[in-house]
Every structure is written in structure tokens, then in C-alpha cells.
Design an enzyme around this catalytic site. Structure first.
Site, PDB file in Angstrom:
ATOM      1  N   HIS A 191       0.864  -1.062   0.089  1.00  0.00           N
ATOM      2  CA  HIS A 191      -0.486  -0.151   0.255  1.00  0.00           C
ATOM      3  C   HIS A 191       0.959   1.014   0.047  1.00  0.00           C
ATOM      4  CE1 HIS A 191      -3.274   2.785   0.987  1.00  0.00           C
ATOM      5  NE2 HIS A 191      -4.008   2.263   0.453  1.00  0.00           N
ATOM      6  N   ASP A 214      -7.978  -4.615  -0.530  1.00  0.00           N
ATOM      7  CA  ASP A 214      -8.425  -5.839  -1.948  1.00  0.00           C
ATOM      8  C   ASP A 214      -8.931  -7.043  -1.749  1.00  0.00           C
ATOM      9  OD1 ASP A 214      -9.281  -3.225  -2.512  1.00  0.00           O
ATOM     10  OD2 ASP A 214      -7.473  -2.374  -3.682  1.00  0.00           O
TER      11      ASP A 214
HETATM   12  N1  ACO Z   1       4.624  -7.803  -5.054  1.00  0.00           N
HETATM   13  C1  ACO Z   1       6.003  -7.617  -4.954  1.00  0.00           C
HETATM   14  N2  ACO Z   1       6.365  -6.553  -4.635  1.00  0.00           N
HETATM   15  C2  ACO Z   1       5.710  -5.570  -4.610  1.00  0.00           C
HETATM   16  C3  ACO Z   1       4.670  -5.653  -4.781  1.00  0.00           C
HETATM   17  C4  ACO Z   1       3.560  -6.330  -5.007  1.00  0.00           C
HETATM   18  N3  ACO Z   1       2.401  -6.549  -5.145  1.00  0.00           N
HETATM   19  N4  ACO Z   1       3.823  -4.272  -4.122  1.00  0.00           N
HETATM   20  C5  ACO Z   1       5.768  -2.791  -4.000  1.00  0.00           C
HETATM   21  N5  ACO Z   1       6.501  -4.154  -3.816  1.00  0.00           N
HETATM   22  C6  ACO Z   1       8.065  -3.653  -4.108  1.00  0.00           C
HETATM   23  C7  ACO Z   1       8.459  -2.908  -5.020  1.00  0.00           C
HETATM   24  O1  ACO Z   1       8.617  -3.601  -5.818  1.00  0.00           O
HETATM   25  C8  ACO Z   1       9.715  -2.466  -4.946  1.00  0.00           C
HETATM   26  O2  ACO Z   1      10.142  -3.362  -4.469  1.00  0.00           O
HETATM   27  P1  ACO Z   1      12.386  -2.622  -4.208  1.00  0.00           P
HETATM   28  O3  ACO Z   1      11.935  -1.537  -3.243  1.00  0.00           O
HETATM   29  O4  ACO Z   1      13.435  -3.512  -4.073  1.00  0.00           O
HETATM   30  O5  ACO Z   1      12.193  -1.791  -5.596  1.00  0.00           O
HETATM   31  C9  ACO Z   1       9.114  -2.141  -3.050  1.00  0.00           C
HETATM   32  O6  ACO Z   1       8.213  -3.629  -3.081  1.00  0.00           O
HETATM   33  C10 ACO Z   1       8.206  -0.899  -2.687  1.00  0.00           C
HETATM   34  O7  ACO Z   1       7.407  -0.494  -4.160  1.00  0.00           O
HETATM   35  P2  ACO Z   1       5.998   0.780  -4.573  1.00  0.00           P
HETATM   36  O8  ACO Z   1       6.002   0.704  -6.211  1.00  0.00           O
HETATM   37  O9  ACO Z   1       8.352   1.727  -4.889  1.00  0.00           O
HETATM   38  O10 ACO Z   1       5.951   0.935  -3.413  1.00  0.00           O
HETATM   39  P3  ACO Z   1       4.383   2.066  -3.804  1.00  0.00           P
HETATM   40  O11 ACO Z   1       3.908   2.527  -2.302  1.00  0.00           O
HETATM   41  O12 ACO Z   1       4.361   3.318  -4.814  1.00  0.00           O
HETATM   42  O13 ACO Z   1       3.451   1.407  -3.999  1.00  0.00           O
HETATM   43  C11 ACO Z   1       1.217   0.187  -4.717  1.00  0.00           C
HETATM   44  C12 ACO Z   1       2.510   0.957  -3.620  1.00  0.00           C
HETATM   45  C13 ACO Z   1       1.206   0.090  -5.633  1.00  0.00           C
HETATM   46  C14 ACO Z   1      -0.537  -0.276  -4.149  1.00  0.00           C
HETATM   47  C15 ACO Z   1       1.679  -1.071  -5.123  1.00  0.00           C
HETATM   48  O14 ACO Z   1       2.514  -1.812  -3.822  1.00  0.00           O
HETATM   49  C16 ACO Z   1       1.108  -2.473  -6.500  1.00  0.00           C
HETATM   50  O15 ACO Z   1       1.699  -2.215  -7.364  1.00  0.00           O
HETATM   51  N6  ACO Z   1       0.746  -3.381  -5.212  1.00  0.00           N
HETATM   52  C17 ACO Z   1       0.040  -4.357  -5.970  1.00  0.00           C
HETATM   53  C18 ACO Z   1      -1.841  -4.062  -6.317  1.00  0.00           C
HETATM   54  C19 ACO Z   1      -2.050  -3.701  -5.109  1.00  0.00           C
HETATM   55  O16 ACO Z   1      -3.271  -4.871  -4.300  1.00  0.00           O
HETATM   56  N7  ACO Z   1      -2.823  -2.005  -5.689  1.00  0.00           N
HETATM   57  C20 ACO Z   1      -3.922  -1.710  -4.188  1.00  0.00           C
HETATM   58  C21 ACO Z   1      -3.479  -0.554  -3.782  1.00  0.00           C
HETATM   59  S1  ACO Z   1      -4.603  -0.877  -2.348  1.00  0.00           S
HETATM   60  C22 ACO Z   1      -5.838   0.909  -2.779  1.00  0.00           C
HETATM   61  O17 ACO Z   1      -6.588   0.844  -3.596  1.00  0.00           O
HETATM   62  C23 ACO Z   1      -7.481   0.379  -1.814  1.00  0.00           C
END
Ligand code: ACO
Length: 432
Positions: free
Chosen positions: A311, A368
């Protein structure tokens, strides 16, 4: 270099020393007020994705991602989910205070009076190709309300007119959502039944049919009511910021909310609950080897991410996920279904929570992940999941739009740092 001194920060750029006021919110959050920075220094700030930018002050929702706190108008999400119903929470969000018994009764009565859609709406529906995504239909249906109710076009109209638009939207949203479902199924539309409450009515219009009376199951209705409360607002997220920025151009409420629905549709936002089930189905079709998919999610050369994990703001736990997990257990126990998809979900959750990659990055199941599982158990097709999110988020969008209009905030218009070509001479076609 920037150093903070009590309520003024000093920014040194070259030989310029710029004073920047520091503003403090009611929960002690501090922000540098850079709104006049460009005037005094020619500088703008740069923050792609607005990860560290406060776009507004707001008195609606407080959340602390580190501590897993979420409050609407000061009331904890745990209390609201346990003790209030969705319309009570909607009233709180939109009006700022909890309703008295009398206020709530009047509010619910008004909502009940406006549940019907204009009959011409059916013509719009009939024109959609069968199988078109429900979110696209929902956007169009919401914005079409501005055509049926032209009184909504001027958001500066006096409060009564504006409140009427708000009541209409809250009242008609379940009717539109259910109608979209019926169209997907190829079933005749069910009209609202005013003897039922908000959530019961939605379930009746969705799962009821013309051949027999729909019997409301309280466990299902309570779980859905709770889910709507948990989704009702989440401060300046992607869709809410969209509603505010679109509404800042003084467009009507219906158009602004329709834009919010578009933003919510994306898989990185509300569309994640649909993606969760699609991911679980793909894992099942691939033989159920969930560890392989966990490894894929960890592989930096593979774009795959575990949907429903991580998140942007909650970095320890999502308070909504804790509440919803309990609801998921109750609903599954009540319905008593055995679904291999749900077994895979449980194993994924366990694996990810114990895996160093996920622990180090503070990635845990978000709201979610569980909402997708509950909606599936309730019998909603996956394409309807994000519509249910929109139904819940509606009072939040409305409250944020109303706050922005009440404060007469200026039109939203970010700046940029230009990185394209510098001025060059046009080259005629024959010389290219
Ligand atoms: N699976 C695997 N790796 C992940 C995931 C995931 N779901 N989410 C984040 N990471 C990793 C990234 O690759 C990154 O790794 P690194 O530091 O080695 O490069 C690290 O965790 C940080 O990720 P960011 O993308 O920088 O985190 P951000 O805060 O920008 O993104 C987000 C948050 C978009 C929710 C992300 O976690 C994601 O894409 N999750 C899956 C989609 C999802 O479930 N979205 C719903 C969000 S809740 C809502 O809208 C109500």
C-alpha cells in the site's frame, strides 16, 4: 539545504535565503507551505506521483500509515465499522458531524425517495454492448445524471440545490450498480423496494429476480455494509484527488464523481480487487503452485506483482484489512462454501507474511485482497468488484468535493520541469 525553525523553514539556494512558513495540522502533521515559493524565488517543487505533496488541508479523514490509524471526522474506523451503518457514516462524512436520530431518519427518508432512475436511462443502457466493463458503464451513467438533472450544472447554486444533487447521487448509485449487474447477466432489471434499507435494497436489486422474492441474509448484508464503510473515504488517494482536481474547474458533481470512477478503475487503485481474483484463478489454472508466483513477484526481472499486497501509505498494516478479514471469515463460515481459490488466497497470505522480501518492504495484504474474496463468496462476478468499491467510496468523494467548493479552492493546475527540445527551426517536409 533546508532547515526547519519553529514555524518557519529556511531554504538556501545559492546566495538566496528563502523563508517558508510551516503549517501544522490538528494531529501535529507539519508541512512546508510553498504556495508562494515561485513568486519569491522562481522555484517550483518537484514530486512525481505527489508522493510527498499535500494538495489541500482537509477536515474529513485522518490516516497515519505508519501506525495503521484511519479516522473519519475524528471517529475511528474500528468504531464506525462496528457501531454505525453506511448511511450514518455517509451523513457524517458529508455533513461533518454524526446525525441525531431524527437527522438520520430524515436523511434516510430522502435517500429512499430518490432511488428510482429516470426511465430514459434504460435507453442508454440498452445501447451498451453486452459484456462491456461495468466501470465504463458506471462512469457514463453517473455523468448522464447531469443531463437528467440540469439543476446540478451550476455547483455555485444555493445549498438546497447542491444537497439535492448529493442526495440523488447517493440514492441512485445502488440502483445504477445493480442495473449494470443485471445487464451483465442478461436478466430483467429489478426496481428498488423502499421498505428495505440501503444495502438490503442493493442486494434485492442485484440478486433478486422477478420470479421470487429475495430473502435478505443479515450476515451478508452486515458484511457488505461494513465493506462500504471501510471504503467510504481514504483522504487524498488517486480517485479522490481526481474528483477534487476535476471539480476545481467548477464542473458539476456528477461529472467530477464520474472522473473519480475512471481513476478508481485502474488496477493499481480500486481495480486491484478484481485483479486479486484473476491472479488467484491464474495460479489455480497453473496447478496451484503458489510459491512459484511468490517467487515471480520477488523477481526484479519479472513485472508481476502480488495483487492485493502493499500500500502506498500503510507501511505496517492496513486497519481496514484487519476488520475485513474477520468479516471474510464470518461470511465464508455462513455460506459454507469450499472454493480452491480461497485456499490459495490463505496460503499466499501466509507465505507472503512470513517471507523476508515482503517483510522487509512492509508488504502485507491490503483491503482489496480480502474484499475480493468476500465479494466472490457473496456471488458477485469479478468485474463488479470495483463497482462495489465505487459504491462505498461515493460519500467520501462527495464530502471532498463539497469541502473544496465550500472553501472556494482555486483550480488545480500543477507545474512541470520541461525536459524537451529547446527552441529549434521548423524543417519543411522536403528537407526531412
Ligand atoms: N508484489 C511484489 N512486490 C511489490 C509489491 C507487490 N504487490 N508491491 C510493492 N512491491 C515492491 C516493489 O517492487 C518495490 O521493491 P524495491 O524496493 O525492491 O524496488 C517495493 O516493494 C516498494 O514498492 P513501490 O511500488 O515503490 O511502492 P508504492 O508505495 O509506490 O506502491 C502499490 C504501492 C501501488 C499499492 C504497490 O504495492 C502495488 O502495486 N501493489 C499491488 C496492487 C494493489 O494491490 N493495489 C491496491 C492498493 S490498495 C487500494 O488502492 C485501495
Amino acid at each position: 539545504m533546508i532547515e526547519t525553525m519553529s514555524d518557519t523553514a529556511h531554504l538556501n539556494v545559492g546566495d538566496q535565503n528563502i523563508e517558508i512558513p510551516v503549517i501544522t495540522g490538528t494531529e501535529g502533521e507539519k508541512a512546508l507551505d510553498i504556495s508562494k515559493l515561485r513568486n519569491s524565488s522562481g522555484l517550483i517543487t518537484y514530486d512525481v506521483g505527489y508522493k510527498n505533496t499535500g494538495a489541500t488541508t482537509s477536515a474529513i479523514t485522518f490516516l497515519n500509515g505508519e501506525e495503521g490509524i484511519l479516522r473519519y471526522r475524528g471517529y475511528s474506523i474500528e468504531d464506525l465499522a462496528e457501531k454505525a451503518d453506511f448511511l450514518e457514516v455517509s451523513y457524517l462524512l458529508v455533513n461533518g458531524e454524526l446525525p441525531s436520530k431524527d437527522d438520520l431518519e430524515k436523511f434516510k427518508k430522502k435517500i429512499t425517495m430518490h432511488t428510482l432512475l429516470h426511465e430514459d436511462t434504460k435507453n442508454i443502457f440498452e445501447a451498451y454492448p453486452t459484456g462491456s466493463h461495468p466501470m465504463g458503464q458506471l462512469m457514463a451513467m453517473i455523468s448522464s445524471l447531469s443531463s437528467f438533472y440540469p439543476g446540478s450544472l451550476n455547483p455555485y447554486r444555493e445549498n438546497d440545490e447542491r444537497m439535492l444533487s448529493i442526495i440523488r447521487l447517493i440514492a441512485k448509485m445502488p440502483t445504477m450498480c445493480a442495473m449494470i449487474y443485471k445487464k451483465q447477466m442478461g436478466h430483467p432489471v429489478m426496481y428498488p423496494k423502499n421498505s428495505l434499507d440501503y444495502v438490503e435494497n442493493y442486494l434485492h436489486m442485484t440478486f433478486g429476480n422477478v420470479t421470487e422474492e429475495y430473502e435478505v441474509d443479515r450476515t451478508i448484508a452486515d458484511a457488505l455494509d461494513k465493506l462500504l464503510i471501510l471504503h467510504a473515504d481514504h483522504e487524498q488517494n488517486c480517485s479522490t484527488s481526481t474528483v477534487r482536481i476535476v471539480g476545481s474547474s467548477h464542473v458539476n458533481l456528477y461529472a467530477a464523481v464520474s472522473a473519480g470512477v475512471a481513476a478508481l478503475w485502474g488496477p493499481l487503485h480500486g481495480g486491484a480487487n478484481q485483479k486479486v481474483i484473476e491472479m488467484l484463478e491464474a495460479i489455480k489454472a497453473d496447478g496451484g503452485n503458489y510459491q512459484k508466483w511468490v517467487d515471480k513477484a520477488k523477481d526484479k526481472n519479472d513485472p508481476f506483482r502480488l495483487m492485493g499486497f502493499g500500500h502506498r501509505v500503510y507501511k505496517n498494516f492496513d486497519p481496514r484489512a484487519n476488520i475485513i478479514k474477520d468479516s471474510a471469515d464470518k461470511v465464508l463460515a455462513k455460506i459454507g462454501i469450499h472454493d480452491p481459490i480461497l485456499d490459495i488466497a490463505k496460503k499466499l497470505e501466509e507465505t507472503a507474511l512470513n517471507d523476508d522480501y515482503f517483510k522487509e518492504r512492509k508488504l502485507f495484504p491490503n483491503v482489496d485482497f480480502y474484499s475480493g474474496i468476500i465479494y466472490r463468496a457473496m456471488g458477485f462476478p469479478t468485474e463488479m468488484f470495483t463497482v462495489l468499491f465505487a459504491l462505498g467510496r461515493l460519500p467520501g468523494w462527495i464530502a471532498q468535493w463539497k469541502e473544496m467548493r465550500d472553501e472556494q479552492q482555486p483550480i488545480g493546475r500543477p507545474r512541470q520541469v520541461y525536459t524537451g527540445s529547446q527552441s529549434r527551426d521548423f524543417v519543411p517536409m522536403e528537407n526531412r
